[in-house]
Structures are given as structure tokens and as C-alpha cells.
Design an enzyme around this catalytic site. Structure first.
Site, PDB file in Angstrom:
ATOM      1  CG  LEU A  29      63.891  50.540  37.751  1.00 53.83           C
ATOM      2  CD1 LEU A  29      65.293  50.124  37.084  1.00 53.83           C
ATOM      3  CD2 LEU A  29      64.151  49.935  39.330  1.00 53.83           C
ATOM      4  CG  ASP A  55      70.152  30.632  44.316  1.00 54.49           C
ATOM      5  OD1 ASP A  55      68.943  30.368  44.807  1.00 54.49           O
ATOM      6  OD2 ASP A  55      71.041  29.949  43.992  1.00 54.49           O
ATOM      7  CG  HIS A 105      61.590  32.191  50.236  1.00 50.34           C
ATOM      8  ND1 HIS A 105      62.468  32.184  49.537  1.00 50.34           N
ATOM      9  CD2 HIS A 105      60.909  30.960  50.542  1.00 50.34           C
ATOM     10  CE1 HIS A 105      62.723  30.955  49.078  1.00 50.34           C
ATOM     11  NE2 HIS A 105      61.777  30.059  49.742  1.00 50.34           N
TER      12      HIS A 105
HETATM   13  C1  IPE Z   1      66.955  30.084  40.175  1.00 52.52           C
HETATM   14  O1  IPE Z   1      67.261  29.575  41.833  1.00 52.52           O
HETATM   15  C2  IPE Z   1      65.477  30.597  40.393  1.00 52.52           C
HETATM   16  C3  IPE Z   1      65.393  31.823  41.158  1.00 52.52           C
HETATM   17  C4  IPE Z   1      66.243  32.511  41.677  1.00 52.52           C
HETATM   18  C5  IPE Z   1      63.831  32.211  41.225  1.00 52.52           C
HETATM   19  P1  IPE Z   1      67.000  27.937  42.094  1.00 52.52           P
HETATM   20  O2  IPE Z   1      67.558  27.696  43.279  1.00 52.52           O
HETATM   21  O3  IPE Z   1      65.836  27.743  41.722  1.00 52.52           O
HETATM   22  O4  IPE Z   1      68.050  27.245  40.903  1.00 52.52           O
HETATM   23  P2  IPE Z   1      68.890  26.005  41.082  1.00 52.52           P
HETATM   24  O5  IPE Z   1      67.922  24.967  41.400  1.00 52.52           O
HETATM   25  O6  IPE Z   1      69.804  25.934  42.199  1.00 52.52           O
HETATM   26  O7  IPE Z   1      69.567  25.657  39.882  1.00 52.52           O
HETATM   27  C1  IPE Z   2      65.890  31.918  45.896  1.00 55.41           C
HETATM   28  O1  IPE Z   2      66.492  31.390  47.015  1.00 55.41           O
HETATM   29  C2  IPE Z   2      64.507  31.976  45.904  1.00 55.41           C
HETATM   30  C3  IPE Z   2      63.700  31.124  44.893  1.00 55.41           C
HETATM   31  C4  IPE Z   2      64.311  30.225  44.078  1.00 55.41           C
HETATM   32  C5  IPE Z   2      62.301  31.660  44.788  1.00 55.41           C
HETATM   33  P1  IPE Z   2      66.367  29.759  47.128  1.00 55.41           P
HETATM   34  O2  IPE Z   2      65.016  29.498  47.497  1.00 55.41           O
HETATM   35  O3  IPE Z   2      66.647  28.788  45.977  1.00 55.41           O
HETATM   36  O4  IPE Z   2      67.401  29.534  48.360  1.00 55.41           O
HETATM   37  P2  IPE Z   2      68.626  28.317  48.241  1.00 55.41           P
HETATM   38  O5  IPE Z   2      69.325  28.589  46.991  1.00 55.41           O
HETATM   39  O6  IPE Z   2      67.968  26.943  48.569  1.00 55.41           O
HETATM   40  O7  IPE Z   2      69.572  28.682  49.461  1.00 55.41           O
HETATM   41 MG    MG Z   3      68.332  28.284  45.131  1.00 53.11          MG
END
Ligand code: IPE
Ligand code: IPE
Ligand code: MG
Length: 254
Positions: free
Chosen positions: A134, A23, A40
Site C-alpha cells: 500500500l 473529519d 484527535h
Molecule cells: C477538513 O476538515 C480537513 C481535514 C480533515 C484535515 P475541516 O474540519 O478542516 O473542514 P471544514 O473546516 O469543516 O470545512
Molecule cells: C478532523 O477533525 C481533524 C482535522 C481537521 C485535523 P476536526 O478537528 O475537524 O473535528 P470536527 O470536524 O471539528 O468535529
Molecule cells: Mg472538521
């Protein structure tokens, strides 16, 4: 002076199975005045490096939360970008995964992923099946509650077919119906990058006794040195599984 890369022996208790909530991509990019998609893209590089590092350290299984069942709520452009990034990742990493003896797996409701993603995923999964290094498990269109519901449905189906009686259903039997299938150890260590203290519907059944580490480091910046720091921290934790000593094994395990 270059320091040598740490060897597996440098970590007293390496986890068998690491799960990561990757995240913080969007916030990392926004803090640099860049679009979320840039986060990303750089995050995909972390995925590659962390996977290789786990393979090098002899970790048995790495489960990565790449796209949640709830992530479809994001703007169409971001979802499309993530799906095409995943598709490109599968094409680009195919060779490296095979060369590193990595076996690709996936969990989630895969049938609703776009057809090109599914095709490429199935291709790499099939090509890497003989590998015994792995196991890299990608959680895609994954939701923890959906996984439990899907497992319950399969258990009911087995019941209807006469292959399972209600009194035979215990934790071990139920776990066999989860997406990863029988014989997969639960995560020992759950890492969340990006600083938020929540599980966001990830592996709800499997993390019952996982050690949890939340790091402020956002995923695009999460590289081997931070992984090593967390592995050292994990090595200092005392896992008791409800018992009184570090040797207490989880219920149902040998
Ligand atoms: C969790 O992150 C999902 C992934 C890392 C794929 P999110 O950004 O979607 O989670 P919330 O919305 O902050 O809980
Ligand atoms: C995690 O990073 C990737 C996915 C959930 C696909 P985010 O896109 O949630 O990035 P933040 O949490 O908004 O910074
Ligand atoms: Mg996120």
C-alpha cells in the site's frame, strides 16, 4: 461466534485509490464531554487501523487528509497538539508501516511544517521507499488550490527552461506536476467522515470523477466494518465517466 474478516474477493470492484477526509474528531470528543484533542488521539488509532485494513485488502493507494492549509487558523494549542501527535505517530508507526510493506508518501506544502515533523516524515518516507505494498499518502499542510498553483508554477518553470511548449501541456502532462508526481491514479473513492457534504479544498484536481461517500460516522469511530460497508456501496455504483456504460474509461486513461 466470530465472523471471519472479509477477503478482497468479497468486494466485487475494489477501488485502486481511496482518499479520506478524516473529519469529526472534535465533535465526537465534545459529545463525550472530552477536549477536542481526545478526539484527535482516538482518531490516530482509526488512522492506524484503516491503513492496516487497506493494506490487508490489497488497496493500492490511500490518501489521508490529516492537516489542511486552512487548519493553521485553529487555536495555537490545537495546532501544536496536532503537530506533536503527527510526530509521535511517525515514530510509533514506523515499525508497523515497514512490517506491513507500506510505502509512506506526503503531499502538501511540507516545507512549512515544523522541523521535527519534517525530519521524521522524511525518515519514514526514505525508509519505506523500497516497499511495494500500500502507498499511504498523508496530506499535510495541503490545499487543493495551492497544489494547482504549485503545479502551474512548475509547468511554467519547465516552459522557461525549454522543456515544455504551451501546446504540449494537456491534462496528463499537467497532472505530472501535481504533488504526488507522475503515474499516480486519481482517487476512485472519496470518503468524508463526520457527516459534512463538502470537499474542504481536498484534491480538487484529482477527484474529478471520484465516487463520493459521506458517512455520519465521525473519524474516531470509523473502523473496518464501516469501511467494508462503504466498499460494498462503491461496488454497486456505476461509473460512467461521461459515457453511457460502466466500461467507459476516463479521458486520458488507457
Ligand atoms: C477538513 O476538515 C480537513 C481535514 C480533515 C484535515 P475541516 O474540519 O478542516 O473542514 P471544514 O473546516 O469543516 O470545512
Ligand atoms: C478532523 O477533525 C481533524 C482535522 C481537521 C485535523 P476536526 O478537528 O475537524 O473535528 P470536527 O470536524 O471539528 O468535529
Ligand atoms: Mg472538521
Amino acid at each position: 461466534m466470530t465472523r471471519r474478516a472479509p477477503a478482497p474477493e468479497d468486494f466485487p470492484n475494489l477501488p485502486r485509490h481511496i482518499a479520506i477526509i478524516m473529519d469529526g474528531n472534535g465533535r465526537w470528543a465534545a459529545a463525550r464531554g472530552r477536549p477536542r484533542t481526545y478526539g484527535h488521539r482516538v482518531g490516530a488509532r482509526s488512522t492506524r487501523l484503516i491503513t492496516e485494513e487497506c493494506a490487508r485488502l490489497g488497496i493500492e493507494r490511500l490518501t489521508l487528509y490529516a492537516f489542511s492549509a486552512e487548519n493553521w487558523k485553529r487555536p495555537r494549542e490545537e495546532v501544536d497538539f496536532l503537530m506533536s501527535l503527527l510526530s509521535r505517530y511517525l515514530v510509533r508507526e514506523r515499525k508497523t508501516l515497514l512490517e506491513n510493506n507500506i510505502r509512506l508518501e506526503a503531499i502538501g506544502r511540507l516545507e512549512t511544517l515544523p522541523a521535527p515533523v519534517r525530519r521524521r516524515l522524511e525518515d519514514v518516507i526514505a525508509a519505506s521507499r523500497p516497499n511495494d505494498g500500500l502507498s499511504l499518502c498523508m496530506a499535510l499542510n495541503y490545499g487543493g488550490r495551492a497544489e494547482i498553483i504549485d503545479a502551474a508554477r512548475r509547468a511554467m518553470q519547465a516552459g522557461l527552461e525549454g522543456a515544455l511548449r504551451p501546446e504540449e501541456l494537456d491534462e496528463a502532462r499537467f497532472a505530472e506536476f501535481l504533488y504526488a508526481g507522475p503515474g499516480v491514479p486519481d482517487p476512485d473513492l472519496l470518503i468524508r467522515t463526520g457527516g459534512d457534504f463538502r470537499v474542504s479544498n481536498f484534491l480538487l484536481w484529482e477527484i474529478s470523477y471520484a465516487e463520493i461517500v459521506v458517512t455520519d460516522v465521525p473519524w474516531p469511530q470509523f473502523r473496518a466494518p464501516e469501511l467494508h460497508r462503504i466498499l460494498r456501496e462503491y461496488g454497486r455504483r456505476e461509473r460512467r465517466f461521461g459515457g453511457l456504460g460502466p466500461a467507459s474509461a476516463p479521458t486520458g486513461s488507457p
